[in-house]
Write a protein that holds these residues in place. Structure first.
Motif, short mmCIF file in Angstrom:
data_model
loop_
_atom_site.label_atom_id
_atom_site.label_comp_id
_atom_site.label_asym_id
_atom_site.label_seq_id
_atom_site.Cartn_x
_atom_site.Cartn_y
_atom_site.Cartn_z
N UNK A 330 0.83 -1.20 0.00
CA UNK A 330 0.00 0.00 0.00
C UNK A 330 0.88 1.26 0.00
N UNK A 331 1.96 1.24 0.78
CA UNK A 331 2.86 2.40 0.81
C UNK A 331 3.53 2.61 -0.55
N UNK A 332 4.04 1.51 -1.12
CA UNK A 332 4.73 1.58 -2.42
C UNK A 332 3.79 2.12 -3.48
N UNK A 333 2.57 1.62 -3.45
CA UNK A 333 1.56 1.99 -4.45
C UNK A 333 1.21 3.47 -4.32
N UNK A 334 1.07 3.92 -3.07
CA UNK A 334 0.78 5.33 -2.83
C UNK A 334 1.92 6.22 -3.34
N UNK A 335 3.15 5.76 -3.14
CA UNK A 335 4.30 6.54 -3.64
C UNK A 335 4.27 6.63 -5.15
N UNK A 337 1.67 6.54 -7.03
CA UNK A 337 0.60 7.44 -7.44
C UNK A 337 1.00 8.90 -7.25
N UNK A 338 1.82 9.16 -6.22
CA UNK A 338 2.18 10.55 -5.93
C UNK A 338 3.30 11.07 -6.82
N UNK A 340 5.26 12.72 -9.43
CA UNK A 340 4.82 13.76 -10.35
C UNK A 340 5.13 13.38 -11.79
N UNK B 145 7.56 -0.79 6.81
CA UNK B 145 6.46 -0.65 5.83
C UNK B 145 6.87 0.23 4.65
N UNK B 148 10.39 -1.40 0.09
CA UNK B 148 9.84 -2.34 -0.89
C UNK B 148 10.96 -3.22 -1.41
N UNK B 284 -2.29 16.43 -3.99
CA UNK B 284 -3.46 15.66 -3.59
C UNK B 284 -3.00 14.57 -2.62
N UNK B 286 -2.19 11.18 -1.88
CA UNK B 286 -1.88 10.04 -2.74
C UNK B 286 -1.88 8.73 -1.97
N UNK B 287 -2.22 8.78 -0.69
CA UNK B 287 -2.16 7.55 0.10
C UNK B 287 -3.20 6.55 -0.38
N UNK B 288 -2.92 5.29 -0.11
CA UNK B 288 -3.81 4.22 -0.55
C UNK B 288 -3.95 3.22 0.59
#
Lengths: 430, 322
Positions: A330-335, A337-338, A340, B145, B148, B284, B286-288
């Protein structure tokens, strides 16, 4: 692609390369041809100088050519853009091969195809005709210009066809176009203009604006000179709004083909206007793979030194865990998405800050997406926005797909329309 | 036989010393002939005398002192006045409280009551160390966490040790202040406060993250989230000040409120500058995965883009701003 006019450092490298090449090539009979063309038409070519009115310093240099016996000169828009934005600070002058200096006024321009139409009170000795027929591939062309403010120069090269798979048509010219040659004519052996020097990718790959856009531009000849920034910006606005309307309409008509990635169906090809590059991220120490692809329509339009518009690009990255915990993923995925994306160049004077709207969208087939839609408005060209749409699938804790669509300089309605179409192409695997 | 108990108070109102008198009048001053000798250079050698009045009140008489005697809260110089038990007098730099056997004391803290148990718990060294260790472990997990790539537990040991050390230093500094200002031994308490406070902050952060994740563009969600964090920070400040100082409760409240006010003001100022500074990045959340996907408020595409008209208006506003 870069505008030769903008990057002098590159230019020197290119020039050095050019000189080496010339030195290595055996003398050819074509050399005589070039001499004749140069002597016959050099008087129709002028150096365009943009001068700061207060200090008298040169702001930028380019090339132009006379197109009639009434004093009209054609050059690039990017050569005179400083005047378009600040006619109160800058003026334009033409310097002929003989050294005569003539003041020029802006009569019109085609910002989309990077052309400008200028007028001198006194006509020039000769002028060039236009060749609207498409030459055969391989036809020799002669590009005129004043590279790096050196001297009036002629460069021989070859016509390599129209780049038709492009929202803004250009001619591929194999020849060295260097800074300062922007706006100069590329003529055939008969002295008729086939294109206008506009950009280079280096290594002898040059680009010309096709002559048919010069013909269209000449229709603006009758108008009075544009003297205020408000007039110039109004004309830019009109042309850019029409261009984005045409481009978006074209893209809305084209189907988006999709491909399967993991458990998802995702946009792949969207007409042949886009060129795509892959970019993967994996390594032995990484506990995930990230397979990405980025597509770009190469439709960027020059507005000023730090403001570009007209970009259309989309990209995706598919991220799959290879032994991460759900929390780590979830953290990796959020990064991801963020991160730029490559946004259109713009400065504080050109655009406001981005405003983003996030939400959770459920697709028709039930695929849940975190969706972010961002807009920033143009300050001087009202009605135009840079737009970014980002989505991230939320149906799995170990894999995810991020899609992104970026448009520079579109109307709000078109931003929404094209975003909906793009979103419609993201779904679960059929 | 009536008894007068005189309490010398510190400036926070806590008794520094007590003395019992059964012989009247009680004479008070700097001179050695007095019944109560005050080492206060602003008090006269023979300053004041207290006797028992017929109505059962304390008759206070100023003995023509240079700086005068005042009843607490009054600006009028006291000559001779009957005052009830528990009145406070101000002479020179000294505060005196008149007490008698009738004076009330606070109720006994019951052993086994909640307050007593909590007090015992936070003062327990093993509890404090356990909480601190747990917090260090959480910090290490949080760092894990964020990775990766392939990692070993040993990669996070230095972070864990740093966290432990930070907790110990924090507790040491505050317990030193507590020793200086309130003469109490509170090292274990501060160790507990550090760990528990951090856990409370983390919990408030989760609530805040979940609220902004679920309702990203709603002002209420971000206010609620920030509100939670603010309440926790205020609570931590209150506990720290309460144990470190002898300040009155209302003063601690005022200090905490002022600190919160400063915090809010800083937030507002930074939000304002953020809005007025040019930034070409997308901003925005960007957290998931902050809340389970099943409970997210989903929309269909049409509704999502119906809301985008407001986004357009905001973007237009941004472009009008200098």
């Amino acid at each position: 692609m870069r505008h030769p006019f903008r990057s002098p450092a590159w230019a020197f490298v290119l020039l050095a390369l050019l000189l080496t090449c010339v030195g290595l090539q055996p003398a050819r009979a074509a050399g005589q041809e070039a001499q004749q063309v140069f002597h016959r038409y050099k008087d129709a070519v002028v150096q365009i100088r943009i001068i700061d009115k207060r200090s008298g310093n040169r702001v930028s240099l380019g090339t132009g050519f006379a197109v009639d016996d009434q004093g009209h000169v054609v050059s690039n828009f990017h050569v005179i853009s400083a005047v378009a934005y600040h006619p109160e600070w800058n003026r334009i002058e033409a310097v002929s091969a003989g050294g005569t200096v003539t003041p020029l006024a802006v009569v019109g321009f085609d910002v989309v195809h990077d052309l400008s139409l200028l007028r001198s009170k006194t006509p020039f000795a000769t002028h060039l005709g236009i060749n609207l027929a498409q030459p055969e591939k391989g036809t020799p062309l002669y590009a005129f210009g004043i590279p790096l403010d050196l001297d009036f120069t002629i460069v021989q090269g070859l016509y390599n066809g129209l780049l038709e798979k492009s929202l803004h048509e250009q001619i591929h010219f194999t020849g060295a176009i260097n800074p300062g040659m922007s706006g100069g004519p590329a003529v055939d052996e008969a002295g008729l203009v086939v294109g206008v020097n506009v950009a280079t990718s280096g290594n002898g790959v040059g680009f010309l604006v096709p002559a048919k856009f010069v013909t269209s531009l000449l229709k603006q000849k009758q108008g009075a000179a544009l003297t205020t920034a408000a007039q110039m910006l109004a004309l830019m606005s009109k042309q850019l709004l029409a261009d984005q309307q045409a481009n978006v309409t074209r893209l809305l008509q084209q189907p988006i083909t999709t491909s399967v990635v993991g458990n998802y169906q995702t946009p792949k090809d969207w007409s042949d206007l886009f060129k795509c590059w892959g970019g993967d991220e994996h390594g032995s120490d990484k506990l995930f793979i990230n397979v990405g692809i980025a597509c770009n329509a190469q439709s960027s339009i020059y507005l000023s030194e730090d403001h570009q518009t007209g970009q259309i690009a989309y990209s995706r990255s598919f991220i799959q865990s290879k032994g991460l915990s759900d929390g780590q993923f979830a953290r990796l995925y959020g990064r991801a998405l963020s991160k730029d994306p490559d946004l259109p160049d713009a400065a504080k004077d050109d655009v406001g800050n981005f405003e983003c709207q996030s939400g959770f969208v459920k697709q028709k087939d039930g695929l849940p997406l975190k969706t972010v839609f961002c807009l920033r408005a143009y300050r001087k060209l009202p009605g135009l926005y840079d737009m970014v749409l980002s989505t991230a699938t939320l149906d799995n804790e170990q894999t995810g797909l991020i899609n992104r669509l970026i448009l520079g300089g579109v109307s709000y309605d078109n931003a929404v329309r094209i975003s909906k179409k793009y979103l419609g192409a993201i779904s679960w695997k059929h | 036989m009536e008894t007068l108990i005189l309490e010398i108070l510190d400036k926070h109102g806590k008794p520094l010393s007590r003395q019992r008198f059964t012989q009247f009048p009680v004479r008070i001053g700097r001179d050695y002939s007095n019944d109560l000798i005050l080492d206060d250079e602003a008090v006269s050698p023979q300053h004041l005398a207290i006797t028992l009045s017929e109505e059962g009140l304390w008759l206070v008489e100023d003995l023509h002192s240079e700086n005068g005697t005042y009843a607490a809260g009054s600006k009028a110089r006291l000559q001779q006045a009957p005052l009830p038990t528990d009145s406070v007098l101000h002479l020179g730099h000294t505060w005196l409280q008149l007490r008698s056997a009738a004076s009330q004391v606070a109720p006994t803290v019951m052993q086994g009551g909640l307050a007593w148990r909590l007090n015992r718990l936070v003062g327990n060294l093993w509890f404090a160390l356990g909480a601190l260790l747990l917090f260090a472990l959480y910090m290490m997990y949080n760092e894990y966490l964020g990775h990766a790539d392939k990692v070993h537990a040993s990669d996070f040991v230095d972070l864990g040790l740093t966290t432990l050390l930070a907790g110990l230093v924090w507790a040491a500094v505050w317990s030193l202040l507590s020793r200086l200002f309130s003469q109490r031994h509170t090292f274990r308490e501060y160790l507990s406060f550090f760990a528990l406070g951090m856990f409370a902050l983390i919990a408030a952060g989760w609530v805040s993250d979940a609220a902004t994740y679920m309702f990203p563009d709603h002002l209420l969600a971000s206010l609620l989230g920030n509100g939670f964090i603010l309440v926790v920070v205020a609570g931590i400040c209150f506990l720290h000040l309460r144990f470190a100082t002898r300040l009155k409760r209302w003063k601690i409240h005022a200090i905490v409120a002022a600190l919160c006010g400063v915090g809010i003001a800083l937030q507002v100022v930074s939000a304002y500058t953020e809005q007025h500074k040019f930034n070409d990045a997308l901003q925005f959340d960007s957290s998931i995965g902050n809340v389970p996907n099943q409970i997210l408020p989903y929309q269909d595409v049409e509704h999502f883009f119906a809301d985008s008209r407001a986004t357009r208006q905001d973007a237009d506003e941004n472009a009008k701003r200098d």
